[in-house]
Scaffold this motif. Structure first.
Motif, PDB file in Angstrom:
ATOM      1  N   ALA A 154     -36.022  16.525 -72.334  1.00 53.96           N
ATOM      2  CA  ALA A 154     -35.338  16.503 -71.084  1.00 53.96           C
ATOM      3  C   ALA A 154     -33.914  16.882 -71.006  1.00 53.96           C
ATOM      4  O   ALA A 154     -33.503  16.804 -72.213  1.00 53.96           O
ATOM      5  N   GLN A 155     -33.359  17.177 -69.981  1.00 54.78           N
ATOM      6  CA  GLN A 155     -32.164  17.459 -70.055  1.00 54.78           C
ATOM      7  C   GLN A 155     -31.451  16.264 -70.449  1.00 54.78           C
ATOM      8  O   GLN A 155     -31.716  15.226 -70.077  1.00 54.78           O
ATOM      9  N   ASN A 156     -30.120  16.582 -70.945  1.00 58.03           N
ATOM     10  CA  ASN A 156     -29.164  15.475 -71.240  1.00 58.03           C
ATOM     11  C   ASN A 156     -27.630  15.782 -71.409  1.00 58.03           C
ATOM     12  O   ASN A 156     -27.360  17.058 -71.082  1.00 58.03           O
ATOM     13  N   VAL A 157     -26.956  14.781 -71.821  1.00 57.97           N
ATOM     14  CA  VAL A 157     -25.625  15.307 -71.338  1.00 57.97           C
ATOM     15  C   VAL A 157     -25.048  16.076 -72.836  1.00 57.97           C
ATOM     16  O   VAL A 157     -25.862  15.909 -73.706  1.00 57.97           O
ATOM     17  N   ALA A 158     -24.095  16.738 -72.375  1.00 50.34           N
ATOM     18  CA  ALA A 158     -23.692  17.655 -73.610  1.00 50.34           C
ATOM     19  C   ALA A 158     -23.682  17.291 -74.952  1.00 50.34           C
ATOM     20  O   ALA A 158     -23.817  18.070 -75.738  1.00 50.34           O
ATOM     21  N   TYR A 159     -23.246  15.949 -75.214  1.00 47.63           N
ATOM     22  CA  TYR A 159     -23.185  15.594 -76.528  1.00 47.63           C
ATOM     23  C   TYR A 159     -24.196  14.576 -76.726  1.00 47.63           C
ATOM     24  O   TYR A 159     -24.005  13.088 -76.844  1.00 47.63           O
ATOM     25  N   PRO A 160     -25.577  15.049 -76.917  1.00 48.97           N
ATOM     26  CA  PRO A 160     -26.469  14.073 -76.746  1.00 48.97           C
ATOM     27  C   PRO A 160     -26.643  13.017 -77.892  1.00 48.97           C
ATOM     28  O   PRO A 160     -26.297  13.390 -79.070  1.00 48.97           O
ATOM     29  N   GLN A 161     -26.526  11.874 -77.591  1.00 52.08           N
ATOM     30  CA  GLN A 161     -26.712  10.668 -78.640  1.00 52.08           C
ATOM     31  C   GLN A 161     -28.223  10.595 -78.838  1.00 52.08           C
ATOM     32  O   GLN A 161     -28.872  10.755 -77.953  1.00 52.08           O
ATOM     33  N   PRO A 162     -28.540  10.246 -80.272  1.00 54.70           N
ATOM     34  CA  PRO A 162     -30.137  10.318 -80.352  1.00 54.70           C
ATOM     35  C   PRO A 162     -30.734   9.119 -79.468  1.00 54.70           C
ATOM     36  O   PRO A 162     -29.996   8.051 -79.676  1.00 54.70           O
ATOM     37  N   LEU A 163     -31.873   9.374 -79.116  1.00 55.41           N
ATOM     38  CA  LEU A 163     -32.780   8.161 -78.192  1.00 55.41           C
ATOM     39  C   LEU A 163     -33.476   7.759 -79.382  1.00 55.41           C
ATOM     40  O   LEU A 163     -33.935   8.275 -80.400  1.00 55.41           O
ATOM     41  N   GLN A 164     -33.708   6.454 -79.178  1.00 55.30           N
ATOM     42  CA  GLN A 164     -34.853   5.748 -80.179  1.00 55.30           C
ATOM     43  C   GLN A 164     -35.970   5.295 -79.292  1.00 55.30           C
ATOM     44  O   GLN A 164     -35.581   4.624 -78.164  1.00 55.30           O
TER      45      GLN A 164
END
Ligand SMILES: Cc1cc2nc3c(=O)[nH]c(=O)nc-3n(C[C@H](O)[C@H](O)[C@H](O)COP(=O)(O)O)c2cc1C
Length: 220
Positions: A43-53
């Motif tokens: 999916a689109q995400n914020v410029a500095y993506p935090q890893p999802l879990q």
């Protein structure tokens, strides 16, 4: 230039999503889950993506226990939420399962509760929903589960690390019946280049009619 009419009739166009609230008992296999999680992280995400879990729960005993605790919390918080017990009567029935007896609950967790991290989780959730729909699976976001999933003792039970925030719970399963896409909004031009969208009002799962619709159909 594509106009609205052409766009809404294009065969490959994603037209929307219908929440599914009735499922076959079988659980989703791990290969399918991985496909869906891959779609979610795309999916689109914020410029500095935090890893999802992702946390996947497929134990029906655990799901039932989470559902029971979520209902109890809802009742306890009802006055703070401005909900009367009358309003909640259909939720608190002993046989009401907030997960609608789906065999799989997937929870998308963030590393923090910043606005961006929350947005990433919900954007991932929407990608997952649409990917599931594209392979014939049904889904429903379960906001009612968010509070219980964030209790420290529940996180510990589920093996969710303390620093993670469970944000977007979603049930996934094979729909017990085909859910036809319903047109739920009407676009109306209000000026030369402005449109207004009137969406269907109300939250169907808060209505008592839900109980009269065991097949999970919307009352409206
Ligand atoms: C953040 C969020 C939380 C939701 N929580 C619940 C929920 O706890 N229980 C439920 O049955 N549906 C829940 N839904 C599903 C909505 O009720 C559903 O999307 C809405 O009824 C519109 O129906 P549709 O998805 O078929 O368009 C949630 C949806 C969202 C986006």
């Amino acid at each position: 230039m594509t106009n609205i009419t052409q766009a809404s009739t294009a065969p490959s166009m994603v037209r929307g999503h219908d929440a599914v609230r009735t499922y076959d008992p079988e659980v989703i296999d791990s290969h399918t889950l991985q496909t869906l999680m891959t779609a979610a992280v795309g999916a689109q995400n914020v410029a500095y993506p935090q890893p999802l879990q992702f946390v996947v729960i497929q134990d029906r005993g655990v799901l039932k226990s989470l559902s029971d605790r979520a209902k109890a919390m809802l009742v306890a918080q009802s006055s703070a939420l401005g909900l009367s017990l009358d309003h909640l009567s259909s939720f608190v029935q002993p046989d009401f399962n907030i997960f609608y007896d789906a065999g799989t609950l997937l929870v998308i967790c963030a590393r923090n509760r910043s606005n961006f991290a929350l947005a990433d989780c919900w954007l991932a959730e929407e990608n997952l929903v649409l990917a599931a729909q594209s392979i014939g699976l049904g889904t429903c976001a379960i906001g009612l589960a968010i509070s219980v999933l964030n209790l420290p003792e529940v996180k510990q039970e589920l093996g969710i690390a303390k620093e993670l925030a469970p944000v977007a719970p979603i049930i996934i399963g094979k729909p017990r019946r085909v859910t036809p896409y319903r047109v739920k909004s009407a676009l109306r031009p209000v000026g030369r280049s402005a449109w207004t969208v009137r969406r269907r009002a109300g939250v169907p799962w808060t209505l008592p009619e839900r109980r009269a619709n065991p097949e999970g159909t919307h009352p409206n």
